[in-house]
Scaffold this active site. Structure first.
Site, PDB file in Angstrom:
ATOM      1  N   ARG A 128      71.961  44.481  -4.387  1.00  0.00           N
ATOM      2  CA  ARG A 128      72.954  43.863  -6.332  1.00  0.00           C
ATOM      3  C   ARG A 128      73.404  42.831  -6.272  1.00  0.00           C
ATOM      4  NH1 ARG A 128      77.921  48.768  -4.145  1.00  0.00           N
ATOM      5  NH2 ARG A 128      77.151  50.305  -5.234  1.00  0.00           N
ATOM      6  N   TYR A 147      76.346  45.980 -22.046  1.00  0.00           N
ATOM      7  CA  TYR A 147      77.819  46.029 -22.945  1.00  0.00           C
ATOM      8  C   TYR A 147      78.418  45.509 -22.088  1.00  0.00           C
ATOM      9  CZ  TYR A 147      77.966  49.922 -19.839  1.00  0.00           C
ATOM     10  OH  TYR A 147      78.419  50.732 -18.822  1.00  0.00           O
ATOM     11  N   PRO A 148      79.249  44.342 -22.412  1.00  0.00           N
ATOM     12  CA  PRO A 148      80.457  44.072 -21.467  1.00  0.00           C
ATOM     13  C   PRO A 148      81.344  44.956 -21.820  1.00  0.00           C
ATOM     14  CG  PRO A 148      80.424  43.084 -23.808  1.00  0.00           C
ATOM     15  CD  PRO A 148      79.230  44.297 -23.506  1.00  0.00           C
ATOM     16  N   MET A 149      82.498  44.661 -20.371  1.00  0.00           N
ATOM     17  CA  MET A 149      83.561  46.039 -20.329  1.00  0.00           C
ATOM     18  C   MET A 149      84.869  44.764 -19.573  1.00  0.00           C
ATOM     19  SD  MET A 149      82.548  48.529 -17.352  1.00  0.00           S
ATOM     20  CE  MET A 149      84.995  49.039 -17.535  1.00  0.00           C
ATOM     21  N   LYS A 209      88.823  46.611 -17.679  1.00  0.00           N
ATOM     22  CA  LYS A 209      89.945  47.080 -17.209  1.00  0.00           C
ATOM     23  C   LYS A 209      90.829  47.287 -17.835  1.00  0.00           C
ATOM     24  CE  LYS A 209      87.534  49.644 -13.864  1.00  0.00           C
ATOM     25  NZ  LYS A 209      87.610  50.631 -14.734  1.00  0.00           N
ATOM     26  N   GLN A 265      71.502  50.506 -12.260  1.00  0.00           N
ATOM     27  CA  GLN A 265      72.746  49.849 -13.026  1.00  0.00           C
ATOM     28  C   GLN A 265      72.957  48.553 -11.999  1.00  0.00           C
ATOM     29  OE1 GLN A 265      76.380  50.761 -12.344  1.00  0.00           O
ATOM     30  NE2 GLN A 265      76.923  51.589 -14.301  1.00  0.00           N
ATOM     31  N   SER A 296      86.999  55.679 -16.404  1.00  0.00           N
ATOM     32  CA  SER A 296      86.292  55.151 -18.202  1.00  0.00           C
ATOM     33  C   SER A 296      87.703  55.243 -18.902  1.00  0.00           C
ATOM     34  CB  SER A 296      85.285  55.680 -18.172  1.00  0.00           C
ATOM     35  OG  SER A 296      84.080  54.625 -17.308  1.00  0.00           O
TER      36      SER A 296
END
Length: 208
Positions: free
Chosen positions: A77, A93-95, A97, A133, A171
């Site tokens: 990672r 894509y960005p995300m 919380k 991922q 999510s």
């Protein structure tokens, strides 16, 4: 091509992508421990005549919810080797919380957040082998809190994994997403030809 070659000579990993849709023509995903090398890669791409449609900056990280994860996996990672073989379908894509008045991720107790992320991770592991991922942290670095890059053998794998994971509570209740960029990992020589109008004209002439 020269900009990518110079970046590689400095030790920067560069993934070149032919983008689908109107948001951009191509994308470059660059990884380096030295931020100056990334800045030099950006300079060289602009000098080659490219105009940036968008950018995103983030850092590889080990999640705070990764207790008990084997050290080998943590190293992968932190230091991913990209692009993975046999997975040309790509999206980013960005995300973040959610911090809403009703649902605020950051007011949940750690144990509840850990449980929700364990459920989320279990859903993702169902796609092991189909999808790679790469989750990178961007809190304090860019507009969202994480960047998510997916590599897959087929584009429907990208759709399936994102659709499936959106049903997890982490999510469905707590995630907010930015724009998606989708394309195909492509050798930089082919990208250059793709952008060359003369090459496009020749391709049309040779098409049956």
């Amino acid at each position: 091509m020269e900009a990518v070659r110079r970046a590689a000579d400095r030790g920067t990993q560069v993934v070149a992508v032919a983008i689908l849709g109107h948001k951009a023509d191509l994308a470059f995903m660059a990884l380096d421990e030295d931020l100056w090398n990334l800045r030099l890669a950006q300079r060289d791409l602009v000098a080659a005549g490219l105009v940036a449609a968008a950018s995103y900056v983030s850092l590889t990280e080990v999640s705070e919810y990764a207790a008990g994860v084997p050290e080998e996996l943590n190293q992968r990672r932190l230091y991913p080797q990209l692009p993975p073989a046999g997975k040309p379908a790509w999206c980013f894509y960005p995300m973040s919380k959610r911090r809403g008045s009703e649902h605020n991720w950051f007011t949940l107790p750690l144990e509840e957040r850990r449980e929700l992320m364990y459920e989320h991770g279990a859903s993702g592991r169902n796609f092991s082998g189909r999808v790679l991922q790469v989750v990178t942290g961007s809190a304090g670095v860019d507009d969202f809190e994480w960047g998510v890059t997916l590599f897959a053998a087929r584009p429907d794998d990208l759709k399936d994994v994102v659709y499936t994971l959106r049903y997890d509570r982490a999510s469905a209740v707590y995630a907010e997403f930015g724009p998606f960029y989708t394309g195909m990992v492509t050798p930089v020589e082919e990208l250059v030809a793709l952008l060359d109008p003369r090459a496009a004209a020749r391709a049309l002439e040779e098409a049956p």
